[in-house]
Design a protein around this motif. Structure first.
Motif, PDB file in Angstrom:
ATOM      1  N   ALA A  53       0.661  -1.166   0.050  1.00 42.58           N
ATOM      2  CA  ALA A  53      -0.307  -0.110   0.033  1.00 42.58           C
ATOM      3  C   ALA A  53       1.015   1.222  -0.010  1.00 42.58           C
ATOM      4  N   SER A  54       1.859   1.120   0.896  1.00 39.73           N
ATOM      5  CA  SER A  54       2.642   2.357   0.794  1.00 39.73           C
ATOM      6  C   SER A  54       3.786   2.542  -0.303  1.00 39.73           C
ATOM      7  N   PHE A  55       4.019   1.462  -0.935  1.00 46.19           N
ATOM      8  CA  PHE A  55       5.019   1.484  -2.322  1.00 46.19           C
ATOM      9  C   PHE A  55       3.849   2.111  -3.371  1.00 46.19           C
ATOM     10  N   GLY A  56       2.852   1.628  -3.362  1.00 45.83           N
ATOM     11  CA  GLY A  56       1.561   1.763  -4.402  1.00 45.83           C
ATOM     12  C   GLY A  56       1.622   3.573  -4.505  1.00 45.83           C
ATOM     13  N   LEU A  57       1.367   3.973  -3.232  1.00 46.29           N
ATOM     14  CA  LEU A  57       1.430   5.457  -3.248  1.00 46.29           C
ATOM     15  C   LEU A  57       2.426   6.092  -3.639  1.00 46.29           C
ATOM     16  N   ALA A  58       3.550   5.858  -2.999  1.00 47.27           N
ATOM     17  CA  ALA A  58       4.901   6.324  -3.390  1.00 47.27           C
ATOM     18  C   ALA A  58       5.156   6.355  -4.794  1.00 47.27           C
ATOM     19  N   TYR A  59       5.023   5.029  -5.354  1.00 53.01           N
ATOM     20  CA  TYR A  59       5.457   4.827  -6.922  1.00 53.01           C
ATOM     21  C   TYR A  59       4.504   5.587  -7.719  1.00 53.01           C
ATOM     22  N   VAL A  60       2.950   5.873  -7.390  1.00 54.48           N
ATOM     23  CA  VAL A  60       2.538   6.770  -8.163  1.00 54.48           C
ATOM     24  C   VAL A  60       2.788   8.223  -8.212  1.00 54.48           C
ATOM     25  N   LEU A  61       3.138   8.852  -7.056  1.00 53.55           N
ATOM     26  CA  LEU A  61       3.796  10.249  -6.919  1.00 53.55           C
ATOM     27  C   LEU A  61       4.976  10.176  -7.705  1.00 53.55           C
ATOM     28  N   VAL A  62       6.005   9.151  -7.542  1.00 55.86           N
ATOM     29  CA  VAL A  62       7.197   9.308  -8.367  1.00 55.86           C
ATOM     30  C   VAL A  62       6.916   9.071  -9.680  1.00 55.86           C
ATOM     31  N   LYS A  63       6.001   8.129 -10.174  1.00 58.05           N
ATOM     32  CA  LYS A  63       5.745   8.008 -11.653  1.00 58.05           C
ATOM     33  C   LYS A  63       4.935   9.509 -12.066  1.00 58.05           C
ATOM     34  N   PHE A  64       4.369  10.220 -11.189  1.00 55.77           N
ATOM     35  CA  PHE A  64       3.788  11.309 -11.861  1.00 55.77           C
ATOM     36  C   PHE A  64       4.945  12.545 -11.921  1.00 55.77           C
ATOM     37  N   CYS A  65       5.909  12.338 -11.164  1.00 53.04           N
ATOM     38  CA  CYS A  65       7.042  13.491 -11.271  1.00 53.04           C
ATOM     39  C   CYS A  65       8.029  13.043 -12.396  1.00 53.04           C
ATOM     40  N   PHE A 102       5.920  21.678  -6.576  1.00 57.14           N
ATOM     41  CA  PHE A 102       4.945  22.199  -5.695  1.00 57.14           C
ATOM     42  C   PHE A 102       3.693  21.289  -5.456  1.00 57.14           C
ATOM     43  N   LEU A 103       3.492  20.476  -6.451  1.00 60.30           N
ATOM     44  CA  LEU A 103       2.233  19.569  -6.270  1.00 60.30           C
ATOM     45  C   LEU A 103       2.514  18.348  -5.346  1.00 60.30           C
ATOM     46  N   LEU A 104       3.739  18.151  -5.576  1.00 57.72           N
ATOM     47  CA  LEU A 104       4.108  16.986  -4.391  1.00 57.72           C
ATOM     48  C   LEU A 104       4.375  17.461  -2.932  1.00 57.72           C
ATOM     49  N   ILE A 105       4.670  18.682  -2.830  1.00 61.36           N
ATOM     50  CA  ILE A 105       4.574  19.406  -1.522  1.00 61.36           C
ATOM     51  C   ILE A 105       3.178  19.650  -1.020  1.00 61.36           C
ATOM     52  N   ILE A 106       2.396  20.057  -1.868  1.00 60.54           N
ATOM     53  CA  ILE A 106       1.069  20.252  -1.271  1.00 60.54           C
ATOM     54  C   ILE A 106       0.271  18.658  -0.990  1.00 60.54           C
ATOM     55  N   ILE A 107       0.605  17.618  -1.664  1.00 59.31           N
ATOM     56  CA  ILE A 107       0.347  16.336  -1.527  1.00 59.31           C
ATOM     57  C   ILE A 107       0.801  16.003  -0.144  1.00 59.31           C
ATOM     58  N   GLY A 108       2.183  16.104  -0.147  1.00 58.18           N
ATOM     59  CA  GLY A 108       2.887  15.664   1.392  1.00 58.18           C
ATOM     60  C   GLY A 108       2.310  16.354   2.541  1.00 58.18           C
ATOM     61  N   MET A 115      -8.534  14.799  -0.613  1.00 58.04           N
ATOM     62  CA  MET A 115      -7.768  15.334  -1.494  1.00 58.04           C
ATOM     63  C   MET A 115      -6.723  14.714  -1.882  1.00 58.04           C
ATOM     64  N   CYS A 116      -5.948  14.387  -1.138  1.00 52.24           N
ATOM     65  CA  CYS A 116      -4.554  13.534  -1.782  1.00 52.24           C
ATOM     66  C   CYS A 116      -4.973  12.439  -2.435  1.00 52.24           C
ATOM     67  N   CYS A 117      -6.037  11.501  -2.175  1.00 51.91           N
ATOM     68  CA  CYS A 117      -6.382  10.542  -3.274  1.00 51.91           C
ATOM     69  C   CYS A 117      -6.836  11.025  -4.606  1.00 51.91           C
ATOM     70  N   ILE A 118      -7.536  12.095  -4.448  1.00 54.46           N
ATOM     71  CA  ILE A 118      -7.871  12.670  -5.918  1.00 54.46           C
ATOM     72  C   ILE A 118      -6.688  13.360  -6.590  1.00 54.46           C
ATOM     73  N   LEU A 119      -5.899  13.786  -5.940  1.00 52.17           N
ATOM     74  CA  LEU A 119      -4.660  14.336  -6.425  1.00 52.17           C
ATOM     75  C   LEU A 119      -3.582  13.108  -7.243  1.00 52.17           C
ATOM     76  N   THR A 120      -3.867  12.109  -6.391  1.00 51.54           N
ATOM     77  CA  THR A 120      -2.815  11.071  -6.750  1.00 51.54           C
ATOM     78  C   THR A 120      -3.432  10.143  -7.959  1.00 51.54           C
ATOM     79  N   MET A 121      -4.707  10.373  -8.180  1.00 51.10           N
ATOM     80  CA  MET A 121      -5.382   9.366  -9.274  1.00 51.10           C
ATOM     81  C   MET A 121      -5.209  10.382 -10.550  1.00 51.10           C
ATOM     82  N   CYS A 122      -5.072  11.624 -10.605  1.00 54.19           N
ATOM     83  CA  CYS A 122      -4.814  12.324 -11.760  1.00 54.19           C
ATOM     84  C   CYS A 122      -4.124  11.900 -12.861  1.00 54.19           C
TER      85      CYS A 122
END
Length: 122
Positions: A53-65, A102-108, A115-122
């Motif tokens: 679960a934690s890797f899935g969230l972190a992986y989405v954020l890294v892939k986004f970047c 900036f977006l990653l700082i807002i999410i973090g 809101m974090c779930c919505i932003l990571t699903m974009c």
């Protein structure tokens, strides 16, 4: 016979292009294979559910970047012709990196989980 002469004249160019693209292809394949090894090692950890679960969230954020900025590596091959176009390309990459940070700082730093779930699903 005229076609043979034409093919022989472009062979050095094709060889140079092949010498450039083969290592790039191996690099892309190595990243994909590495992801599979990472998934397998995570699935064998002690606390599988929390780890995945934690890797899935972190992986989405890294892939986004990396996804946005990773595609800009091809821009330099095509669009950069002189110093002025290089400066435009560099400016674009810098602005995109700052927006992503900036977006990653807002999410973090956000405590609103919805809101974090919505932003990571974009």
């Amino acid at each position: 016979r005229e076609n043979m002469i034409h093919v022989r004249s472009i062979l050095p160019d094709l060889f140079a292009l092949t010498r450039f693209l083969v290592p790039v292809a191996f690099t892309d394949v190595a990243v994909d294979i590495g992801e599979q090894f990472l998934n397998r090692s995570l699935a064998q950890s002690a606390n599988v559910v929390n780890t995945l679960a934690s890797f899935g969230l972190a992986y989405v954020l890294v892939k986004f970047c990396v996804g946005v900025l990773g595609e800009t590596k091809h821009v330099g091959l095509v669009l950069v012709k002189d110093r002025r176009s290089w400066l435009k390309t560099w400016s674009y990459c810098t602005v995109m990196a700052l927006v992503t940070c900036f977006l990653l700082i807002i999410i973090g730093t956000n405590t609103n989980k919805h809101m974090c779930c919505i932003l990571t699903m974009c």
